[in-house]
Design an enzyme around this catalytic site. Sequence first.
Site, short mmCIF file in Angstrom:
data_model
loop_
_atom_site.label_atom_id
_atom_site.label_comp_id
_atom_site.label_asym_id
_atom_site.label_seq_id
_atom_site.Cartn_x
_atom_site.Cartn_y
_atom_site.Cartn_z
N TYR A 83 0.86 -1.18 0.00
CA TYR A 83 0.00 0.00 0.00
C TYR A 83 0.89 1.23 0.00
CZ TYR A 83 -3.82 3.11 1.61
OH TYR A 83 -4.75 4.11 1.75
N LYS B 244 -1.54 -1.53 -3.98
CA LYS B 244 -2.59 -0.52 -3.98
C LYS B 244 -1.89 0.82 -4.12
CE LYS B 244 -6.10 1.83 -1.23
NZ LYS B 244 -6.78 1.96 0.11
#
Length: 320
Positions: free
Chosen positions: A137, A165
């Site tokens: 992330y 992500k």
Amino acid sequence: MTRQLFGTNLVAMVTPMNPDGTLSEPGLTSLVDHLLATGCDGLVVAGTTGEAPTLTDAETTQLIRAVTTQADGRARVIAGIGTYDTAATIRRAHAAEEAGADALLLVTPYYSRPTQAGVVAHCLAVADATSLPVMLYDVPARTGLAMDAATLIELAAHPNIRAVKDAKGDLFEAMTVMAGSPLAYYCGIDDLNLPYLASGAVGVVSVIGNLVADRNAALIDAVHTSDLPKAREIQRSLLPLTAAIMQTAQGATLTKAALTELGIIPHATPRLPLLEPPAPQLRRLAQVLASHPEIGNRTTRPVPRRLPTTRTSSVHAPAS
């Protein structure tokens, strides 16, 4: 294969809470039902939108177990585990795996701002400690530290690190990493879902997906079937909601307000330091919802305006 590990139409779930700050079990059940009914195939629990920094370890485990049980294989459950402490992150990874999570979301260590070599060491240590697939992330606006392209490509060599992500918004870098590694990309900025998908991202991790997972599913399908005119039409239809949720205040609080207005969760309560949105932002949000009856799938699915609430006995709200 990556789509099977994480899904494509992922939603960064809010964490429903009661007015006293405890977890709302009825709200969580209703929200998961809504997301599954509207085409979400990946449920991200205890991420940024889920107010992860305010959740205790026991609450996080409870959420993962509850969502995994309810999803029952109909969607992948991705658990947010990242902290700025590698040992604590590994403990959270073990707990998430034991609670039944299908995959892990690992944010860049925040606050301490390690070097890129430190980021690599942190991520490898976590990936070594679990058998679950890991989605990195990258969200420098929140962590104060971005992952370099070289760092992402290096981490992609680990067999458990399978996806990113991307909430950085650097599309050229994303395309560079996609070209130089097997990492699957997921757009983590609702404003940019279409350009990321068109550039090779396999899916999204969406905040507005709490409300419009069905529209995100249609967008992903349009891009994957090369119907760009339809994809542009869908993205343009989502611009007012995206602006109202993501560009006026904190996304989690406005999403909770919208879900409450639609009757999907009973309360919009966040935990401090987040506050409920001020009246002007709520009025703008209400106008968008009123002018777009398809939001929340209201045109096809009746929803209760209010649900009963109960205090969760196994967890305690932080003192406020």
